[in-house]
Scaffold this motif. Structure first.
Motif, PDB file in Angstrom:
ATOM      1  N   ARG A 383      16.154   6.676  -6.285  1.00  0.00           N
ATOM      2  CA  ARG A 383      14.607   6.502  -6.187  1.00  0.00           C
ATOM      3  C   ARG A 383      14.397   5.890  -4.680  1.00  0.00           C
ATOM      4  NH1 ARG A 383      12.661   3.061 -11.658  1.00  0.00           N
ATOM      5  NH2 ARG A 383      13.659   4.678 -13.181  1.00  0.00           N
ATOM      6  N   ASN A 386      13.238   2.153  -4.361  1.00  0.00           N
ATOM      7  CA  ASN A 386      14.484   1.104  -4.482  1.00  0.00           C
ATOM      8  C   ASN A 386      15.321   1.140  -3.240  1.00  0.00           C
ATOM      9  OD1 ASN A 386      13.750   0.515  -6.861  1.00  0.00           O
ATOM     10  ND2 ASN A 386      15.013   1.831  -8.084  1.00  0.00           N
ATOM     11  N   ASN A 433       8.656  -4.140  -2.872  1.00  0.00           N
ATOM     12  CA  ASN A 433       8.604  -3.730  -4.344  1.00  0.00           C
ATOM     13  C   ASN A 433       7.289  -3.723  -4.739  1.00  0.00           C
ATOM     14  OD1 ASN A 433       9.907  -3.703  -6.863  1.00  0.00           O
ATOM     15  ND2 ASN A 433       8.824  -5.345  -7.255  1.00  0.00           N
ATOM     16  N   HIS A 437       6.035  -0.018  -6.387  1.00  0.00           N
ATOM     17  CA  HIS A 437       6.036  -0.150  -7.638  1.00  0.00           C
ATOM     18  C   HIS A 437       4.671  -0.797  -8.382  1.00  0.00           C
ATOM     19  CE1 HIS A 437      10.023   1.361  -7.671  1.00  0.00           C
ATOM     20  NE2 HIS A 437      10.407   0.237  -7.046  1.00  0.00           N
ATOM     21  N   ARG A 442       3.353   5.551  -8.193  1.00  0.00           N
ATOM     22  CA  ARG A 442       4.636   5.119  -7.450  1.00  0.00           C
ATOM     23  C   ARG A 442       4.974   6.555  -6.536  1.00  0.00           C
ATOM     24  NH1 ARG A 442       8.575   3.125 -11.925  1.00  0.00           N
ATOM     25  NH2 ARG A 442       7.604   1.185 -12.630  1.00  0.00           N
ATOM     26  N   ASP A 446      10.152   8.586  -7.879  1.00  0.00           N
ATOM     27  CA  ASP A 446       9.857   7.587  -9.213  1.00  0.00           C
ATOM     28  C   ASP A 446       8.858   8.399 -10.467  1.00  0.00           C
ATOM     29  OD1 ASP A 446      11.186   5.490  -8.067  1.00  0.00           O
ATOM     30  OD2 ASP A 446       9.760   4.345  -7.831  1.00  0.00           O
ATOM     31  N   ALA A 457       5.239  -2.415 -13.295  1.00  0.00           N
ATOM     32  CA  ALA A 457       6.396  -2.425 -13.697  1.00  0.00           C
ATOM     33  C   ALA A 457       6.723  -3.252 -15.253  1.00  0.00           C
ATOM     34  CB  ALA A 457       7.577  -3.403 -12.770  1.00  0.00           C
TER      35      ALA A 457
END
Length: 464
Positions: A383, A386, A433, A437, A442, A446, A457
């Motif tokens: 992803r 990440n 993050n 997310h 996203r 993702d 999340a």
């Protein structure tokens, strides 16, 4: 070994978790001593720095050393045993914060010792008040963020303790071959103990390596235990050693800003400790228990002249290396630290050569980074979000570790955050993050992998 205890109705009782097991007194004592041997450099060096920088008298330095050991012990007991919602009930050791010690010295030099002590008390109060707000953002600390922080924590500790045997670059004794030899022999002995010993002795490999390194240092004439034994037979903490603390909120700002990074670090340490001992950690419940303990011990310790006391990740590597997960080991270590604080042992432990302590600590702290890598191994780096988050958080978090002073031209309060590798990695990881997310849709990678995922999340994302 886990054991079953029979119930009165004849049915087997639930298994006692290894964290809650009380081991035989003899083994508890030896494992506790192992924790102390690894952490002892922190309180001693903290007091040494304060005493030298602020020109404290020998009597005042001795009283301060006693206070630091006593409150390290009381804090370790509080975290390990717990009282209500104070103390996390995990195997933890409490220490004077390294950055907090530097800030204590800085505030004292800019104002006076009473104001520095007051800043410690204000920081302890801030811990307790701010934790209620801090707990609301813990959902933004998934394993991606925490794993990255833990890697940086481990690397930062390796660098700091490595200086114990390398010396500081540019100084006369930098890279002294004798000190390097002491460290390498200590590391080698530790590795050999892990390789060839079995059972109980193998669990003590870290302590045995340190003892072996110390004996080797004695053979080279590098120890000075006898000279350190001189002095009073009983040392006691002194209430208000610098006079009545002065509560100056403006002077305390650098320490208060640092405490935010400290709370983020406590989050990572709590989660990784829970992972090591096999007990699920619920950050909204358990992290506040850690931080409240730090706050209470810092408030009381500030009355006795100590810098801010923090629950340390230094012993986490010991727990992983030894495999001994009982929180009563660190509780006994805390009790021993209190006893040491009242005896000449506090001074004599400083006789262990820094290179030997450094060699031991490098092994233990490197384990912390490996545990962070292990946590990151469960993250899906196919992803894009990440991958970018971890990449930049590691890069910007490690820069101030690898290039100290790179932010020296910035205002002092900004330096406090940007100059801390852990704080910087946490800040970058949390913000990225959020960007990938939690803000709108996203990224495409993702969405392709999770077509039904919403913009938020999952609540359990931060749990291990």
């Amino acid at each position: 070994m886990e054991t079953n205890h029979p119930r009165h109705d004849g049915a087997p009782a639930a298994e006692v978790h290894p964290v809650d097991q009380i081991r035989p007194v003899g083994t508890l004592f030896l494992f506790a001593v192992q924790h102390i041997l690894v952490m002892v450099a922190a309180p001693v060096s903290s007091v040494f720095l304060i005493a030298k920088a602020l020109n404290l008298s020998d009597a005042l330095s001795s009283a301060l050393l006693s206070s630091v050991f006593v409150f390290c012990g009381l804090g370790s007991i509080l975290q390990s045993v717990g009282i209500g919602r104070i103390g996390v009930r995990l195997p933890f050791i409490m220490l004077p914060g390294g950055a907090a010690t530097i800030l204590f010295i800085s505030i004292a030099q800019g104002t006076d010792l009473q104001t520095a002590a007051g800043a410690v008390i204000l920081t302890g109060i801030f811990y307790i008040l701010a934790v209620t707000l801090f707990v609301r953002i813990l959902k933004y600390f998934p394993p991606l963020v925490i794993g990255t922080m833990v890697v940086v924590i481990g690397i930062s500790l390796v660098k700091v303790t490595g200086l114990l045997f390398t010396g500081r670059p540019g100084t006369e004794h930098f890279g002294d071959p004798r000190q390097l030899l002491l460290a390498l022999v200590t590391i080698a002995l530790t590795v050999l103990c892990f390789r060839f010993l079995r059972g109980f002795l193998r669990q003590l490999s870290v302590a045995l390596g340190l003892v072996g390194g110390t004996l080797f240092a004695m053979a080279l004439g590098e120890t000075h235990f006898i000279s350190l034994a001189a002095g009073p037979l009983i040392s006691t903490p002194t209430l208000f050693p610098f006079g009545m603390p002065h509560l100056d909120l403006v002077a305390a700002i650098p320490m208060l800003v640092w405490s935010l990074a400290s709370m983020a670090e406590a989050t990572g340490q709590t989660v990784i400790n829970g992972e090591i001992v096999g007990r699920e950690v619920d950050p909204p419940r358990d992290v506040p228990r850690v931080i409240r303990s730090d706050g209470i011990i810092s408030i009381i310790g500030g009355l006795f002249g100590t810098p801010v006391m923090v629950t340390s990740g230094e012993n986490i590597g010991i727990v992983r290396a030894s495999g001994v997960r009982s929180r009563y080991v660190t509780a006994v270590a805390g009790a021993l630290l209190v006893v040491i604080g009242f005896t000449p042992l506090a001074r004599m432990l400083n006789g262990i050569p820094p290179a030997v302590v450094g060699g031991t600590a490098v092994v233990v702290f490197a384990i912390i980074s490996v545990l962070g890598i292990q946590m990151l191994a469960r993250v899906d780096f196919t992803r894009t979000g990440n991958l970018v988050t971890c990449t930049l958080a590691l890069a910007l978090g490690l820069l101030p570790v690898l290039i100290p002073g790179m932010y020296h031209s910035l205002p002092a309060n900004v330096q406090t955050i940007f100059g801390s590798g852990v704080a910087m990695s946490a800040l970058v990881a949390v913000l990225l993050n959020l960007l990938f997310h939690h803000c709108g849709a996203r990224d495409r990678d993702d969405l392709a992998k999770e077509p039904d995922a919403g913009p938020q999340a999952r609540p359990a994302d931060y749990r291990i």
